[in-house]
Design an enzyme around this catalytic site. Structure first.
Site, short mmCIF file in Angstrom:
data_model
loop_
_atom_site.label_atom_id
_atom_site.label_comp_id
_atom_site.label_asym_id
_atom_site.label_seq_id
_atom_site.Cartn_x
_atom_site.Cartn_y
_atom_site.Cartn_z
N TYR A 148 0.84 -1.19 0.00
CA TYR A 148 0.00 0.00 0.00
C TYR A 148 0.88 1.25 0.00
CZ TYR A 148 -3.12 3.65 1.72
OH TYR A 148 -3.82 4.82 1.86
N GLU A 179 -11.62 6.88 4.73
CA GLU A 179 -11.03 7.67 5.82
C GLU A 179 -12.09 8.03 6.85
OE1 GLU A 179 -8.04 8.10 6.55
OE2 GLU A 179 -6.96 7.65 4.71
N TRP A 186 -6.07 2.33 10.41
CA TRP A 186 -6.09 2.11 8.98
C TRP A 186 -5.92 0.62 8.67
CZ3 TRP A 186 -8.10 3.44 4.81
CH2 TRP A 186 -7.59 3.08 3.56
#
Length: 203
Positions: A26, A48, A56
């Site tokens: 990522y 988000e 996350w």
């Protein structure tokens, strides 16, 4: 001072990559590269907002589930979701089952349609908030620009788009290059940003 960690190839990466193995791809292939695709921008704003109060890691692990659940974040389709869809999503164990955040995505899809009708694209709008100067890497969680964008979106009726959420969005979508100076990806992202053609608003 933020520290780097060795990546799979032994070269330095931003320290947060060490939290979980999935962070390396990522970090290397997505985080910080400039994006002009509206679907991707909308997806990231939504994810988000789901991350608010969570990590996350949780969201990234469930990202494919979120994509399937929300029609791959095609905001024109999501804007048509009904209360039945909300109830369906609240039963989906593959995503974060938070009614307020689910309803916010549907609301924000409608706001995205309005924004596109007015500005031409989500990209054209959000890139107007790109900072003129770079800040010290990973030294803050908000910026004047993220505060301004969050305020502007909220004024338009968007939900779950506070300054911290918006700053994380700006980091990920390449509006800022927040890779550490010693990170091997910083120069690659800088080059991508230099070559990126900023979208223009029609207003």
């Amino acid at each position: 001072m933020m520290k780097t960690v060795a990546g799979p190839d032994g070269k330095p990466r931003c320290g947060w990559c060490s939290n979980v193995e999935a962070f390396f791809p990522y970090h290397d292939n997505e985080w910080g590269y400039p994006v002009a695709d509206d679907r991707t921008l909308f997806e990231k704003l939504c994810l988000e907002s789901f991350q608010s109060g969570l990590s996350w890691r949780t969201i990234l692990t469930k990202r494919e589930n979120f994509r399937r659940a929300f029609r791959y974040f095609d905001f024109n389709q999501v804007a048509e979701f009904t209360e039945q869809d909300v109830e369906r999503l609240l039963q989906d164990e593959g995503i974060v089952r938070h009614r307020g955040k689910i309803e916010a995505v549907i609301n924000n899809a409608k706001r995205a349609q309005e924004l596109v009708a007015r500005e031409g694209s989500i990209a054209a709008y959000v890139w107007q908030f790109e900072p003129l100067k770079e800040c010290a890497a990973q030294s803050q969680t908000t910026s004047d620009e993220s505060v301004a964008l969050a305020k502007a979106l909220k004024k338009q009726g968007w939900k779950f788009v506070g300054p911290t959420t918006v700053f994380a969005f700006m980091q990920a979508m390449g509006l800022v290059n927040d890779h550490l100076e010693a990170c091997v990806m910083r120069n690659k992202v800088a080059q991508a940003r230099a070559e990126f053609k900023r979208p223009k608003s029609r207003t």
